[in-house]
Scaffold this active site. Structure first.
Site, short mmCIF file in Angstrom:
data_model
loop_
_atom_site.label_atom_id
_atom_site.label_comp_id
_atom_site.label_asym_id
_atom_site.label_seq_id
_atom_site.Cartn_x
_atom_site.Cartn_y
_atom_site.Cartn_z
CG HIS A 210 37.09 41.25 35.97
ND1 HIS A 210 38.55 41.51 35.77
CD2 HIS A 210 36.72 42.87 36.52
CE1 HIS A 210 39.07 42.70 35.70
NE2 HIS A 210 38.10 43.40 36.22
CB CYS B 130 46.33 38.31 32.86
SG CYS B 130 45.67 39.18 31.11
CG ASP C 78 45.02 40.86 35.52
OD1 ASP C 78 45.02 40.40 34.26
OD2 ASP C 78 44.07 41.25 36.22
CB SER C 79 45.82 43.21 31.46
OG SER C 79 44.52 42.97 31.86
CB CYS D 12 37.30 36.56 33.00
SG CYS D 12 37.68 38.26 33.29
CD GLU E 22 36.80 46.85 35.40
OE1 GLU E 22 36.98 47.92 34.64
OE2 GLU E 22 38.20 46.23 35.89
#
Lengths: 268, 268
Positions: free
Chosen positions: B187, B70, B7-8, B185, B147
């Site tokens: 996240h 990702c 993943d990035s 995504c 985040e």
């Protein structure tokens, strides 16, 4: 006079916009290292490497004076940049601290910025050098809110209310009597009115874009006169995106953007 | 079996967490290209170059199967990754589309993702290949909210309400009768409960982390048995930050992270 302006992305265009107004007769080179943005989440070593290569590029293109319009790079990499080029270099952290120095009578200031800028404590150090106490607060949602275009938006007002209440709480906790708030990120000038609405009227808000342009004009003894500037824009990623998003920060259309590959350049 | 997960940044750790549960007997290599994140704002060429170098690194470290955890890299760079390595490669876009294919009876689906994933229209293309119509919506504030740690937070609930209302409005406008929502995504699984609360109960929410782990288990004919996995973590930027933030995504502490420099590696 050819002035180079560097940022990791688009935010530095608020500084370029202020420079256009203050020193219209200069020529400008603007580099957005958009392939490697945002610097705000990266380590000191990585930011220093990226910023130094960007500064070398602008100097090679003829910049006679460099403005580091990126708070993260100014906070983490100013020494690396000054080692990388021979032209004078001015960073937005020092111009923000200089402006706070002129503004503050209580000698207590507050700074809002990205996480990396805050973690570097560069503003606290720069304020201490000038005899001021500072507290810094990371506001990581403000850049994405600006980039989403939610400027005059109830969610942004809520986020600012929460962030500013947290900041005031910390200030009270440490007995700080701040009279000045420095916007330590070049995206934040776009939220200036909303930020001013979320803090007590007694707090003077310092816009890093404006005060940086003022300080460049003073250092170069330029300003106010002359014809419109010739400007070249460079980006390390999608020039189409740069034209669209960048225009919002610059407040005018951007016609041509040149794509550059700093990684290839460094390898040669 | 040694499985490489790329993943990035940290989001792919939600996929690794699901893999731990589904295939506990495998060994894992996880690479977060944190020096160059986020990929979501970058062009196809840049993402392809970064993702290919990351995949080559994992293959060189012994990965026998690669999971591209990702969405941006899966959407923009899967062909570039498959050209760069000889081991099998599975991307989260195809696993998400496969899961939607199994879930949807109306054959109309909705996808939420980052701006770059949406602009690539990779989910629309993958759904069309499977005989489904899809609409995609960019939700650029969700990653920063996760985040920031604002998971169960009124601002996040407001943002989700706004995004989901916009999505439903577009669906009504084009006459889409969706029964499935793909979280495009990595996240977003952390917001799964909040997303489910913001959409009609009739909409089935597909968690890309879970369905990717299921599909890896099916492809490798593995699953459910065995001892705990041996895992190595690699990051291209601050290993300290990786340990702290990464633990939140993985749901357990991360002891050791190895720093790698993919740019230096490419130059040799």
């Amino acid at each position: 006079m050819k002035i180079g302006v560097f940022d990791s992305g688009f935010g530095g265009l608020t500084v370029l916009r202020a420079l256009f107004e203050r020193i219209p007769q200069a020529d400008y080179l603007y580099l957005g290292d958009t392939a490697r943005l945002p610097y705000g989440a990266k380590s000191r070593d990585t930011v220093a490497r990226y910023a130094a290569s960007s500064a070398r590029f602008l100097a090679a293109e003829g910049a006679e004076f460099l403005v580091i319009a990126c708070n993260t790079a100014s906070a983490l990499a100013l020494d690396a940049i000054r080692s990388a080029v021979t032209v004078p270099v001015l960073g937005v952290v020092e111009t923000g601290a200089n402006a706070a120095d002129r503004s503050s009578t209580s000698r207590d200031v507050m700074v809002i910025a990205t996480a990396a800028t805050v973690e570097s404590h560069a503003y606290t150090a720069a304020c201490a050098e000038r005899g001021m106490r500072a507290i810094e607060k990371a506001c990581p949602l403000l850049v994405p809110l600006v980039e989403e275009g939610w400027i005059e938006h109830p969610v942004t007002a809520d986020v600012l209310r929460i962030y500013m209440a947290e900041l005031m709480e910390v200030a009270r906790g440490v007995g700080l009597n701040a009279d000045t708030l420095v916007l330590g990120c070049t995206h934040y000038p776009l939220l200036r009115r909303q930020i001013e609405a979320a803090v007590p009227e007694s707090l003077r808000v310092i816009d890093s874009a404006e005060v940086t342009a003022d300080e460049v004009a003073r250092r170069l003894r330029l300003g106010g006169q002359g014809s419109s500037a010739k400007t070249r824009f460079f980006a390390t990623d999608s020039v189409a995106k740069f034209r669209v998003l960048g225009g919002r920060f610059l407040g005018r259309a951007i016609a041509d953007v040149e794509l550059v590959d700093l990684e290839a350049g460094n390898r040669q």
